[in-house]
Design a protein around this motif. Structure first.
Motif, PDB file in Angstrom:
ATOM      1  N   ARG A 151      26.562 -17.866   0.360  1.00 22.75           N
ATOM      2  CA  ARG A 151      27.260 -18.245   1.580  1.00 22.75           C
ATOM      3  C   ARG A 151      26.565 -19.456   2.178  1.00 22.75           C
ATOM      4  O   ARG A 151      25.352 -19.613   2.062  1.00 22.75           O
ATOM      5  N   GLU A 200      22.951 -29.380   4.429  1.00 23.47           N
ATOM      6  CA  GLU A 200      23.653 -28.101   4.280  1.00 23.47           C
ATOM      7  C   GLU A 200      22.664 -27.077   3.748  1.00 23.47           C
ATOM      8  O   GLU A 200      21.690 -27.436   3.082  1.00 23.47           O
ATOM      9  N   GLY A 245      25.517 -20.985   8.885  1.00 26.79           N
ATOM     10  CA  GLY A 245      26.177 -21.403  10.116  1.00 26.79           C
ATOM     11  C   GLY A 245      25.135 -21.581  11.209  1.00 26.79           C
ATOM     12  O   GLY A 245      23.958 -21.236  11.032  1.00 26.79           O
ATOM     13  N   ARG A 246      25.571 -22.105  12.348  1.00 20.40           N
ATOM     14  CA  ARG A 246      24.670 -22.362  13.481  1.00 20.40           C
ATOM     15  C   ARG A 246      23.799 -21.154  13.817  1.00 20.40           C
ATOM     16  O   ARG A 246      22.633 -21.292  14.170  1.00 20.40           O
ATOM     17  N   GLU A 247      24.377 -19.980  13.711  1.00 25.28           N
ATOM     18  CA  GLU A 247      23.660 -18.754  14.063  1.00 25.28           C
ATOM     19  C   GLU A 247      22.517 -18.433  13.099  1.00 25.28           C
ATOM     20  O   GLU A 247      21.702 -17.546  13.365  1.00 25.28           O
ATOM     21  N   ASP A 248      22.435 -19.149  11.999  1.00 25.17           N
ATOM     22  CA  ASP A 248      21.407 -18.911  10.988  1.00 25.17           C
ATOM     23  C   ASP A 248      20.168 -19.777  11.159  1.00 25.17           C
ATOM     24  O   ASP A 248      19.281 -19.750  10.301  1.00 25.17           O
ATOM     25  N   GLU A 302      25.308 -32.825  11.123  1.00 30.78           N
ATOM     26  CA  GLU A 302      25.773 -32.574   9.756  1.00 30.78           C
ATOM     27  C   GLU A 302      25.050 -33.432   8.722  1.00 30.78           C
ATOM     28  O   GLU A 302      25.656 -34.033   7.844  1.00 30.78           O
ATOM     29  N   ARG A 361      19.450 -26.670  14.295  1.00 34.17           N
ATOM     30  CA  ARG A 361      20.846 -26.624  14.767  1.00 34.17           C
ATOM     31  C   ARG A 361      21.391 -28.037  14.986  1.00 34.17           C
ATOM     32  O   ARG A 361      22.512 -28.352  14.593  1.00 34.17           O
ATOM     33  N   PHE A 408      23.720 -28.753  11.815  1.00 28.29           N
ATOM     34  CA  PHE A 408      25.066 -28.336  12.214  1.00 28.29           C
ATOM     35  C   PHE A 408      25.774 -29.296  13.164  1.00 28.29           C
ATOM     36  O   PHE A 408      26.986 -29.447  13.068  1.00 28.29           O
TER      37      PHE A 408
END
Length: 161
Positions: free
Chosen positions: A9, A54, A12-15, A51, A44, A48
């Motif tokens: 996977r 990744e 995402g920002r929460e990671d 960008e 973050r 994110f």
């Protein structure tokens, strides 16, 4: 995988905290803990919001067991983008189960899917287990190339000249 099927996977920002945890474990493995100045907020922002990179996680039974942080670079000779793998790390207790190979295979597939011309990375000279692993996959060591870096104060000084 020897023990279970690997899934992937994108982060995402929460990671951001999870990513930072993997970075710190990698730094510990490489004996470079004092070099880590990244924070969750910086990750973050740069991963994110801006960008600029990744992150792909390898999961076993829903648990993150490895990560790869990568970004696009560009080859003037090929006339197309490539992927540069900045970090690849598998948790110590999960090594030897094929997760590193699975991450590299997935990154290669992403590079092909995106039309990239190559997948590149660097490895510390003393890291024989990783060097052997990369060679077992068919990766070529670029003996004629050396990495150069400007960072911190030398970067600021170069910008002012």
């Amino acid at each position: 995988m020897k023990d279970s099927k690997v899934t992937f996977r994108f982060a995402g920002r929460e990671d951001a905290g999870l990513i930072l945890g993997f970075i710190k474990k990698l730094a510990e493995y490489e004996h470079m803990e004092e070099d880590v100045v990244a924070t969750e907020a910086l990750l973050r922002e740069w991963i994110f919001e801006r960008e600029k990179a990744e992150v792909l996680f390898a999961l076993s039974e829903g648990k993150e067991v490895g990560f790869a942080l990568f970004f696009h670079n560009f080859s003037t000779f090929l006339g197309r983008a490539g992927l540069y793998l900045e970090d690849l790390f598998v948790l110590e207790e999960e090594r030897g189960r094929g997760y590193g190979k699975a991450l590299l295979k997935k990154l290669a597939a992403i590079a092909v899917e995106r039309g990239c011309g190559r997948l590149e990375w660097s490895c510390l000279d003393w890291n024989e287990p990783s060097i052997e692993f990369y060679r077992s996959l068919g990766a070529e060591q670029m003996d004629e190339w050396s990495v150069y870096r400007l960072s911190g104060e030398t970067l600021r000084q170069a910008a002012e000249r």
